[in-house]
Design a protein around this motif. Structure first.
Motif, PDB file in Angstrom:
ATOM      1  N   LYS A 307     -37.668  45.717 -73.782  1.00  0.00           N
ATOM      2  CA  LYS A 307     -38.603  46.819 -73.536  1.00  0.00           C
ATOM      3  C   LYS A 307     -38.176  47.651 -72.328  1.00  0.00           C
ATOM      4  N   VAL A 308     -37.678  46.987 -71.301  1.00  0.00           N
ATOM      5  CA  VAL A 308     -37.189  47.707 -70.121  1.00  0.00           C
ATOM      6  C   VAL A 308     -36.029  48.620 -70.513  1.00  0.00           C
ATOM      7  N   CYS A 309     -35.124  48.101 -71.328  1.00  0.00           N
ATOM      8  CA  CYS A 309     -33.975  48.901 -71.779  1.00  0.00           C
ATOM      9  C   CYS A 309     -34.418  50.098 -72.620  1.00  0.00           C
ATOM     10  N   ILE A 310     -35.393  49.882 -73.490  1.00  0.00           N
ATOM     11  CA  ILE A 310     -35.898  50.966 -74.338  1.00  0.00           C
ATOM     12  C   ILE A 310     -36.519  52.068 -73.488  1.00  0.00           C
ATOM     13  N   MET A 311     -37.298  51.684 -72.483  1.00  0.00           N
ATOM     14  CA  MET A 311     -37.902  52.681 -71.598  1.00  0.00           C
ATOM     15  C   MET A 311     -36.832  53.434 -70.809  1.00  0.00           C
ATOM     16  N   GLY A 312     -35.782  52.723 -70.412  1.00  0.00           N
ATOM     17  CA  GLY A 312     -34.686  53.373 -69.708  1.00  0.00           C
ATOM     18  C   GLY A 312     -34.008  54.431 -70.561  1.00  0.00           C
ATOM     19  N   TYR A 313     -33.779  54.127 -71.822  1.00  0.00           N
ATOM     20  CA  TYR A 313     -33.156  55.088 -72.721  1.00  0.00           C
ATOM     21  C   TYR A 313     -34.069  56.267 -73.036  1.00  0.00           C
ATOM     22  N   THR A 314     -35.365  56.020 -73.078  1.00  0.00           N
ATOM     23  CA  THR A 314     -36.309  57.120 -73.279  1.00  0.00           C
ATOM     24  C   THR A 314     -36.184  58.125 -72.137  1.00  0.00           C
ATOM     25  N   ALA A 315     -36.041  57.609 -70.930  1.00  0.00           N
ATOM     26  CA  ALA A 315     -35.857  58.480 -69.756  1.00  0.00           C
ATOM     27  C   ALA A 315     -34.553  59.268 -69.853  1.00  0.00           C
ATOM     28  N   VAL A 316     -33.500  58.643 -70.396  1.00  0.00           N
ATOM     29  CA  VAL A 316     -32.211  59.322 -70.570  1.00  0.00           C
ATOM     30  C   VAL A 316     -32.365  60.527 -71.490  1.00  0.00           C
ATOM     31  N   CYS A 317     -33.071  60.331 -72.604  1.00  0.00           N
ATOM     32  CA  CYS A 317     -33.267  61.416 -73.578  1.00  0.00           C
ATOM     33  C   CYS A 317     -34.011  62.595 -72.963  1.00  0.00           C
ATOM     34  N   ILE A 318     -35.048  62.298 -72.215  1.00  0.00           N
ATOM     35  CA  ILE A 318     -35.825  63.361 -71.571  1.00  0.00           C
ATOM     36  C   ILE A 318     -34.966  64.082 -70.529  1.00  0.00           C
ATOM     37  N   TYR A 319     -34.193  63.312 -69.784  1.00  0.00           N
ATOM     38  CA  TYR A 319     -33.330  63.905 -68.757  1.00  0.00           C
ATOM     39  C   TYR A 319     -32.291  64.838 -69.371  1.00  0.00           C
ATOM     40  N   ALA A 320     -31.882  64.584 -70.606  1.00  0.00           N
ATOM     41  CA  ALA A 320     -30.860  65.408 -71.268  1.00  0.00           C
ATOM     42  C   ALA A 320     -31.265  66.878 -71.334  1.00  0.00           C
ATOM     43  N   LEU A 321     -32.552  67.154 -71.321  1.00  0.00           N
ATOM     44  CA  LEU A 321     -33.030  68.544 -71.357  1.00  0.00           C
ATOM     45  C   LEU A 321     -32.586  69.328 -70.131  1.00  0.00           C
ATOM     46  N   PHE A 322     -32.274  68.626 -69.039  1.00  0.00           N
ATOM     47  CA  PHE A 322     -31.995  69.297 -67.771  1.00  0.00           C
ATOM     48  C   PHE A 322     -30.518  69.287 -67.384  1.00  0.00           C
ATOM     49  N   ILE A 323     -29.659  68.810 -68.281  1.00  0.00           N
ATOM     50  CA  ILE A 323     -28.235  68.754 -67.968  1.00  0.00           C
ATOM     51  C   ILE A 323     -27.625  70.153 -68.014  1.00  0.00           C
ATOM     52  N   ARG A 324     -26.999  70.549 -66.922  1.00  0.00           N
ATOM     53  CA  ARG A 324     -26.343  71.858 -66.846  1.00  0.00           C
ATOM     54  C   ARG A 324     -24.946  71.760 -66.241  1.00  0.00           C
ATOM     55  N   THR A 325     -24.748  70.826 -65.301  1.00  0.00           N
ATOM     56  CA  THR A 325     -23.480  70.732 -64.575  1.00  0.00           C
ATOM     57  C   THR A 325     -22.808  69.386 -64.842  1.00  0.00           C
ATOM     58  N   ILE A 326     -21.574  69.259 -64.372  1.00  0.00           N
ATOM     59  CA  ILE A 326     -20.838  68.016 -64.540  1.00  0.00           C
ATOM     60  C   ILE A 326     -21.501  66.879 -63.775  1.00  0.00           C
ATOM     61  N   TRP A 327     -22.190  67.216 -62.659  1.00  0.00           N
ATOM     62  CA  TRP A 327     -22.898  66.186 -61.902  1.00  0.00           C
ATOM     63  C   TRP A 327     -24.153  65.723 -62.628  1.00  0.00           C
ATOM     64  N   ASP A 328     -24.817  66.653 -63.309  1.00  0.00           N
ATOM     65  CA  ASP A 328     -25.948  66.258 -64.159  1.00  0.00           C
ATOM     66  C   ASP A 328     -25.476  65.293 -65.242  1.00  0.00           C
ATOM     67  N   PHE A 329     -24.315  65.606 -65.818  1.00  0.00           N
ATOM     68  CA  PHE A 329     -23.719  64.747 -66.845  1.00  0.00           C
ATOM     69  C   PHE A 329     -23.423  63.363 -66.261  1.00  0.00           C
ATOM     70  N   GLY A 330     -22.919  63.333 -65.017  1.00  0.00           N
ATOM     71  CA  GLY A 330     -22.607  62.072 -64.367  1.00  0.00           C
ATOM     72  C   GLY A 330     -23.841  61.211 -64.143  1.00  0.00           C
ATOM     73  N   ILE A 331     -24.959  61.846 -63.781  1.00  0.00           N
ATOM     74  CA  ILE A 331     -26.210  61.109 -63.589  1.00  0.00           C
ATOM     75  C   ILE A 331     -26.679  60.495 -64.901  1.00  0.00           C
ATOM     76  N   MET A 332     -26.577  61.282 -65.985  1.00  0.00           N
ATOM     77  CA  MET A 332     -26.971  60.760 -67.289  1.00  0.00           C
ATOM     78  C   MET A 332     -26.079  59.583 -67.693  1.00  0.00           C
ATOM     79  N   ALA A 333     -24.767  59.712 -67.429  1.00  0.00           N
ATOM     80  CA  ALA A 333     -23.831  58.636 -67.755  1.00  0.00           C
ATOM     81  C   ALA A 333     -24.183  57.358 -66.987  1.00  0.00           C
ATOM     82  N   PHE A 334     -24.569  57.512 -65.717  1.00  0.00           N
ATOM     83  CA  PHE A 334     -24.968  56.368 -64.903  1.00  0.00           C
ATOM     84  C   PHE A 334     -26.216  55.709 -65.493  1.00  0.00           C
TER      85      PHE A 334
END
Length: 422
Positions: A307-334
């Motif tokens: 469940k913790v992992c599922i919630m973490g991935y849900t946050a990743v999907c939402i964060y994807a809306l805000f990716i604009r730069t290579i550093w944003d991409f790096g945060i999502m990758a982390f």
């Protein structure tokens, strides 16, 4: 060969295959899409636009998932017979490695994509047999630990051949001047194939099928048994059914993000070398994340950790809306690295504990129907959004729906008692 502290020789050999096959996983989600787009995108006859290339890539992943979903249970049912699993596993690995090597020599994007599709089919088939081996190499109380070790060391091990491929990609065209732009493909695919097979040898040598079905192989009966098992799961084994539904939903996002991570960056016009470097760093993060969850699995039940992992991935999907730069991409990758290995390893080990051990091949074939079927839907979502002119940010954000539904069904599965198999 005992490399990992605290594991038996059989568990060590099993973990090593994750180290081997993860090299192909890393290559297929990083450099292979870049090589494909370099061949496909352009204005020359036979070449296509960037959006169509992204759609074709997603479509190829969908094709692979459908094929594996269809043949997985049948191959698994046959592999459940005594002495068969090792033979089929070895064949799938050998063919996959040969095809991986040959992919590097393709100069047409159509041939390159076709070779990749066949390589991935045999790669995925090998994983079906490999996952079902878990019940033979360890016990239920150690399954979470061993499965997590597989993913953890797989992330680190995959970095070794990948670094060779990355150096060839970065330096090959400008410094080596051999075979033009094809050099990095040839080196990358060849090194990956050799590593993949070499690290598999200990498992091929040491594996012994402990749980199996007696009797001769009968193709007709194998087909019939699959439908009987599926019917039994649907009507009697509710715990397995609810877990498979949950798994189908949340693993959709996991597989789709892995398969399309480079497409996210390239569609946003981000530096490709920067993307690959971040993905390489993600392997280290995923190594640490998997080991953390492996340790936690000794103290906590599997489902709360999932469940913790599922919630973490849900946050990743939402964060994807805000990716604009290579550093944003790096945060999502982390963020992905923190949960990527754990959600897969814990799903694999939890499933191995709720199915009959002697039919693990067949059951893991059914497991793959849900896993690959979900990836098909996720890739279809990416393709549909891109073909309709939408952004990759929106496409990835839509995957959050699958994680939310997956969380709901894993909760129901956890509350459902184990079926009596008498």
């Amino acid at each position: 060969m005992k490399l990992f502290k605290g594991l038996t020789p059989e568990e060590n050999a099993w973990v090593l295959y994750d180290v081997g096959n993860s090299a192909f996983t890393m290559l297929s989600c990083s450099l292979i899409p870049i090589w494909f787009k370099s061949l496909a995108i352009g204005t020359a006859p036979g070449q296509i636009s960037s959006d169509k290339a992204t759609g074709m890539w997603a479509l190829s992943i969908a094709i692979v998932t459908v094929v594996i979903a269809l043949i997985g249970p049948f191959c698994g049912a046959i592999a459940d017979h005594k002495g068969v699993r090792k033979i089929i596993f070895t064949s799938a690995v050998s063919i996959g490695c040969i095809l991986c090597m040959l992919t590097g020599f393709a100069t047409s994007w159509v041939i390159f994509l076709a070779m990749f599709i066949f390589t991935k089919i045999f790669y995925q088939a090998s994983l079906t047999f490999y996952d079902s081996m878990l019940v033979d190499v360890t016990t239920d109380d150690r399954a979470d630990l061993v499965s997590s070790y597989g993913y953890a060391w797989g992330y680190i091990g995959s970095c070794i051949p990948f670094l060779v491929a990355l150096v060839a990609y970065v330096l090959g065209p400008d410094m080596l001047k051999i075979l033009s732009g094809n050099l990095s493909k040839i080196i990358g695919c060849t090194v990956t194939a050799v590593w993949w097979f070499a690290v598999t040898v200990p498992l091929i040598k040491t594996y012994k099928q402990v749980n199996y079905v007696e009797g001769k192989i009968n193709v007709g009966k194998s087909f019939a048994k699959i439908f009987t098992t599926i019917k039994n799961i649907a009507t009697h084994d509710k715990k397995v059914l609810l877990f498979l539904i949950a798994f189908f939903l949340y693993i959709d996002g996991v597989g789709t993000i892995i398969d399309n991570c480079i497409n996210i960056g390239t569609d946003l016009g981000l530096n490709t070398v920067g993307q690959v470097v971040f993905l390489l760093a993600t392997q280290v993060v995923a190594f640490g994340g998997s080991l953390v969850f492996a340790r936690l699995s000794r103290k906590y039940d599997t489902v709360p950790l999932l469940k913790v992992c599922i919630m973490g991935y849900t946050a990743v999907c939402i964060y994807a809306l805000f990716i604009r730069t290579i550093w944003d991409f790096g945060i999502m990758a982390f963020m992905v690295g923190c949960f990527q290995g754990s959600i897969q390893s814990l799903s694999r080990s939890y499933y191995s504990k709720i199915i009959p051990a002697e039919n693990s091949g067949e059951y893991f074939g059914i497991y793959d129907i849900f896993a690959k079927g979900a990836s098909f839907l996720g890739s279809a979502v990416i393709a549909a959004v891109k073909f309709s002119g939408g952004t990759i940010n929106i496409a990835v954000a839509l995957l959050a729906i699958f994680f939310v539904l997956g969380f709901f069904f894993i909760s129901k599965a956890d509350k459902t008692p184990q079926a009596d198999r008498g």
